[in-house]
Each structure stands twice: as C-alpha cells, then as structure tokens.
Design a protein around this motif. Structure first.
Motif, mmCIF file in Angstrom:
data_model
loop_
_atom_site.group_PDB
_atom_site.id
_atom_site.type_symbol
_atom_site.label_atom_id
_atom_site.label_comp_id
_atom_site.label_asym_id
_atom_site.label_seq_id
_atom_site.Cartn_x
_atom_site.Cartn_y
_atom_site.Cartn_z
ATOM 1 N N PHE A 178 0.827 -1.201 0.000
ATOM 2 C CA PHE A 178 0.000 0.000 0.000
ATOM 3 C C PHE A 178 0.865 1.257 0.000
ATOM 4 N N ILE A 179 2.018 1.190 0.655
ATOM 5 C CA ILE A 179 2.949 2.313 0.662
ATOM 6 C C ILE A 179 3.732 2.382 -0.648
ATOM 7 N N PHE A 180 4.101 1.218 -1.175
ATOM 8 C CA PHE A 180 4.987 1.154 -2.337
ATOM 9 C C PHE A 180 4.298 1.576 -3.634
ATOM 10 N N LEU A 181 3.069 1.119 -3.852
ATOM 11 C CA LEU A 181 2.417 1.342 -5.144
ATOM 12 C C LEU A 181 2.212 2.814 -5.481
ATOM 13 N N PRO A 182 1.730 3.669 -4.553
ATOM 14 C CA PRO A 182 1.623 5.098 -4.919
ATOM 15 C C PRO A 182 2.968 5.713 -5.301
ATOM 16 N N ASN A 183 4.030 5.321 -4.603
ATOM 17 C CA ASN A 183 5.350 5.818 -4.968
ATOM 18 C C ASN A 183 5.732 5.363 -6.365
ATOM 19 N N LEU A 184 5.396 4.119 -6.716
ATOM 20 C CA LEU A 184 5.738 3.579 -8.028
ATOM 21 C C LEU A 184 5.037 4.339 -9.149
ATOM 22 N N PHE A 185 3.739 4.579 -8.984
ATOM 23 C CA PHE A 185 2.949 5.180 -10.058
ATOM 24 C C PHE A 185 3.137 6.688 -10.166
ATOM 25 N N PHE A 186 3.388 7.372 -9.040
ATOM 26 C CA PHE A 186 3.462 8.831 -9.049
ATOM 27 C C PHE A 186 4.883 9.372 -9.075
ATOM 28 N N SER A 187 5.876 8.510 -9.192
ATOM 29 C CA SER A 187 7.264 8.962 -9.120
ATOM 30 C C SER A 187 7.831 9.353 -10.480
ATOM 31 N N GLY A 188 7.147 8.978 -11.566
ATOM 32 C CA GLY A 188 7.692 9.205 -12.892
ATOM 33 C C GLY A 188 8.474 8.038 -13.427
ATOM 34 N N PHE A 189 8.514 6.920 -12.692
ATOM 35 C CA PHE A 189 9.247 5.751 -13.165
ATOM 36 C C PHE A 189 8.568 5.126 -14.377
ATOM 37 N N ILE A 190 7.243 4.994 -14.334
ATOM 38 C CA ILE A 190 6.494 4.386 -15.433
ATOM 39 C C ILE A 190 5.870 5.449 -16.325
ATOM 40 N N PHE A 191 5.175 6.393 -15.716
ATOM 41 C CA PHE A 191 4.448 7.413 -16.477
ATOM 42 C C PHE A 191 5.122 8.770 -16.278
ATOM 43 N N PRO A 192 5.395 9.506 -17.354
ATOM 44 C CA PRO A 192 5.999 10.838 -17.207
ATOM 45 C C PRO A 192 5.104 11.757 -16.389
ATOM 46 N N ILE A 193 5.690 12.450 -15.440
ATOM 47 C CA ILE A 193 4.912 13.340 -14.572
ATOM 48 C C ILE A 193 4.278 14.460 -15.385
ATOM 49 N N ALA A 194 4.977 14.926 -16.419
ATOM 50 C CA ALA A 194 4.458 16.039 -17.223
ATOM 51 C C ALA A 194 3.172 15.673 -17.951
ATOM 52 N N SER A 195 2.925 14.394 -18.189
ATOM 53 C CA SER A 195 1.718 13.978 -18.896
ATOM 54 C C SER A 195 0.555 13.684 -17.951
ATOM 55 N N MET A 196 0.778 13.808 -16.649
ATOM 56 C CA MET A 196 -0.292 13.566 -15.678
ATOM 57 C C MET A 196 -1.187 14.799 -15.559
ATOM 58 N N PRO A 197 -2.424 14.620 -15.082
ATOM 59 C CA PRO A 197 -3.292 15.784 -14.848
ATOM 60 C C PRO A 197 -2.652 16.736 -13.830
ATOM 61 N N PRO A 198 -2.961 18.027 -13.917
ATOM 62 C CA PRO A 198 -2.319 19.011 -13.020
ATOM 63 C C PRO A 198 -2.457 18.674 -11.539
ATOM 64 N N LEU A 199 -3.641 18.197 -11.122
ATOM 65 C CA LEU A 199 -3.819 17.865 -9.709
ATOM 66 C C LEU A 199 -2.905 16.717 -9.294
ATOM 67 N N VAL A 200 -2.791 15.718 -10.135
ATOM 68 C CA VAL A 200 -1.924 14.576 -9.831
ATOM 69 C C VAL A 200 -0.458 15.011 -9.807
ATOM 70 N N GLN A 201 -0.090 15.936 -10.695
ATOM 71 C CA GLN A 201 1.284 16.430 -10.697
ATOM 72 C C GLN A 201 1.639 17.067 -9.354
ATOM 73 N N LYS A 202 0.687 17.751 -8.748
ATOM 74 C CA LYS A 202 0.946 18.345 -7.432
ATOM 75 C C LYS A 202 1.109 17.270 -6.366
ATOM 76 N N LEU A 203 0.377 16.167 -6.495
ATOM 77 C CA LEU A 203 0.486 15.089 -5.513
ATOM 78 C C LEU A 203 1.856 14.420 -5.571
ATOM 79 N N THR A 204 2.505 14.462 -6.731
ATOM 80 C CA THR A 204 3.807 13.789 -6.855
ATOM 81 C C THR A 204 4.885 14.447 -5.996
ATOM 82 N N TYR A 205 4.660 15.693 -5.573
ATOM 83 C CA TYR A 205 5.666 16.362 -4.751
ATOM 84 C C TYR A 205 5.785 15.750 -3.356
ATOM 85 N N VAL A 206 4.806 14.970 -2.928
ATOM 86 C CA VAL A 206 4.870 14.329 -1.610
ATOM 87 C C VAL A 206 5.280 12.866 -1.741
ATOM 88 N N VAL A 207 5.830 12.493 -2.886
ATOM 89 C CA VAL A 207 6.276 11.121 -3.121
ATOM 90 C C VAL A 207 7.806 11.102 -3.048
#
Length: 378
Positions: A300-329
């Motif tokens: 549960f801790i690992f998966l959000p870090n995996l998806f929101f870190s930019g490892f798989i999906f580029p952060i720039a292509s995420m919705p603006p709200l999700v991009q802000k959430l990546t700053y706490v990853v």
C-alpha cells in the motif's frame, strides 16, 4: 554512551544472526534484484523495432523497392506479408498480421523523377496507441530525408498528410545519444527495487518479533525504544547497499549502462533514501500484527510511490492535480537523483535541492514512524 552503543550493537548482532539463519530470505535479497532487473530491462523497455510491415506496391519500380528497402534497413520495420492490393490492407490489419500497411501509388517513380514530392499512404493499427505513435514517428523519421509525403489513415478513414520538410533538421541527442530505453530504465529500477525490498523487509522483520512473542521479551529488557529501532534498522541499511551494489553491477556490465557521474555521491544520497524507506517500513510494521498484514501495508505504501514517481508514467503527462500530488512522493526525488548521476553526470550543485527534500522526508517519516512504534511497544 557506551552502554547505548553496546545495546544497539547487541540488537544488530541479533538481527544478523536471524538473517544468517534465514538463508532463503538472504538468497531472495540477492537474487530478486537481479531477476527483476532482467525482467524490467528486457520486457519493460520501450524500444520498438521490427514493426510488421506490408507494402502494396502499385508502382513496381526501382524507386519504390528502394524506399521499402530503406525502411527495412532502418531496423524499425520488417516486411511481414505480401500485399496484392488495397483490398488486402483491411484483412492484414484486422488479423494482426501487420501493424503498418503502405500503399505506394502507380506514379510514385514518375513523381520522384520529376523531382516532385511523391505520396504514399500508411494505414496504422491503432489498437495499441503507444506502438502506433512510435510507428508513425519512425516512418516520418525514415521518410524525412526523401521527397516523399506520407498520408496516414486511421480506422475511420480519416487521413492526414505529412509533407516532406523543406528544411531538414539534424538532431543532436544529449545524455543518451543511442536513445536506448534500457539506459533510462536501469537507474529507475535501482530506485524501485531498493524501496520495495527495504520497506517490505523492515516491516516483516519487526512484525516477526510480534508473531514469535519475542517483542515482549525485548521490551522488558533495559533497552530503550530508540536503541531497539536503531539496532533493527542498521542491518537493513547494509542490505539496502547490497541491493544497490548488485543492481549497479548487473546494470553496468550486462546492460552496459555507464555511470557518468560520481559513484560516491550516488551511494551517499542513497543513504538518505534508505532512511526514508526504513521509516516507511517501521510505519507498516506499527500498523500490522501479522506478516501478511505487513506485506499488504508495505504494498500500500509502495504502489503510490511507483505510479506517481515518474518511473512508469511521465509526470508532465499527468493531470495538473496529480502532478501536485507527486511532490509528496519520496521516490520521485530519488529517481531524479539516480538518473541525473547515471545519464547526465550531474553533481552536488544540480542535486542539492532534491537531496535536501529527500533528507527532510527521511527525518519526518522516520521520526513519525519512531513515535508511532514507541506507542506500540509501551
């Protein structure tokens, strides 16, 4: 001070004995990074070559054959099926025999001989949008050096023309001139594997004490809570560096991914991320009473870090709200650090902001986890 150090070392020795006795776990610690690196390096690589191609050549000229041969020589395409006419295009695409079907018109050679831009039509299988976009990009790239316009047609029959450019561009790619996706993936895999193993192993080790009933025995000893936490955490710091060393060794030798920056700087900043991972693992252990619960909490801790870190999906292509959430990853900043050292050869000046944020994360998460863990053992 000596008493405190002696107590911590006693717990460290106890953990090392448990790790040595559990040979299967130690084997997994060494083998899991290698296996996952090989899987990610070969399976998750985004390089696409040998795209299946069919050419409906109505021109039957030396120029049309040379054009198709040039597409094959590029390594991006290979002729997979013969196309007798335009009626075969739908059949080949529907069956998945090919992903790209070219239709070369009868006057193809005459247009080139008159030094006029010749046109070809390319029907692309868009069921996999990523592959379709890459195929279009490759086709445009190979065709750009010739006076040939490519007309792309989708399943609805809509078409768009991509004319040959009047001005040619010679790109110069920095940091990864071969555009090898594995050079981009391997540094990210180091980060992902380190976090996955550290969080899970730390959580499991602490919860194992609860299941065996030895936690109560440790509590009644004179050892303090922070001494117990440090004693249990230090061996996993060593295991974390073992993981990193194994992945770096395999990545640099097997996949030939060079480290362009400072290896000591990489190892030093890795320590900041290991502290953060230990805090996450302690948090998972404090919220769990069984090893199964600890494993679920770690995921549960690992998966959000995996998806929101930019490892798989580029952060720039995420919705603006999700991009802000990546700053706490936390993983986001460590991936930036590792890829910067591996690919760009950057130093402390470029990485100090990410390192400071990662240090702040480590202090906050480990302090919160320690406070939560103390409540559990009192």
């Amino acid at each position: 001070m000596r008493t405190t150090l002696r107590r911590i070392l006693a717990v460290v020795g106890k953990e090392l004995v448990q790790i040595r006795r559990d040979r299967r776990m130690f084997g997994l610690v060494l083998m899991m990074p290698v296996l996952e690196l090989l899987i990610f390096g070969y399976v998750v690589a985004t390089d696409i070559d040998n795209i299946e191609l069919a050419a409906c050549d109505y021109s039957h000229s030396a120029e049309s054959r040379a054009y198709v041969e040039q597409l094959e020589r590029s390594g991006y395409f290979r002729v997979r099926a013969q196309c007798g006419g335009i009626s075969d295009v739908d059949r080949l695409l529907d069956r998945g025999t090919v992903r790209v079907a070219l239709v070369i018109p009868p006057d193809f050679a005459q247009q080139l001989r008159r030094q006029e831009p010749a046109q070809v039509m390319a029907a692309i299988d868009g069921s996999n949008s990523n592959t379709a976009m890459i195929a279009v990009s490759y086709l445009e790239q190979v065709t750009a050096t010739q006076a040939i316009d490519v007309r792309f047609v989708d399943a609805t029959g809509a078409a768009r023309a991509v004319p040959s450019p009047a001005v040619t561009v010679e790109p110069r790619v920095w940091f990864n001139p071969e555009l090898r996706s594995v050079s981009f993936m391997v540094p990210g895999i180091i980060c992902v594997l380190l976090m996955e193993s550290m969080v899970l192993l730390t959580a499991m080790a602490v919860v194992r004490e609860k299941e065996r009933g030895t936690m109560e025995q440790l509590i009644v000893t004179p050892i303090r809570a922070y001494e117990l936490i440090l004693g249990k955490a230090i061996p996993f710091v060593g295991l974390g560096y073992v993981n990193v060393a194994v992945v770096i060794l395999v990545g640099t030798t097997w996949f030939a991914v060079p480290i362009r920056g400072s290896l000591p700087l990489l190892l030093g900043l890795t320590g900041l991320f290991i502290i953060t991972c230990l805090g996450m693992g302690l948090t998972a252990s404090a919220l769990s009473n069984t090893q199964q619960q600890a494993a679920m909490a770690a995921q549960f801790i690992f998966l959000p870090n995996l998806f929101f870190s930019g490892f798989i999906f580029p952060i720039a292509s995420m919705p603006p709200l999700v991009q802000k959430l990546t700053y706490v990853v936390p993983l986001r900043y460590y991936i930036t650090i590792v890829r910067g050292i591996f690919l760009k050869g950057v130093g402390w000046t470029e990485l100090r902001v990410d390192a400071a944020i990662l240090l702040l994360f480590g202090i906050v998460i480990l302090s919160s986890a320690t406070r939560l863990f103390r409540k559990q053992i009192h």
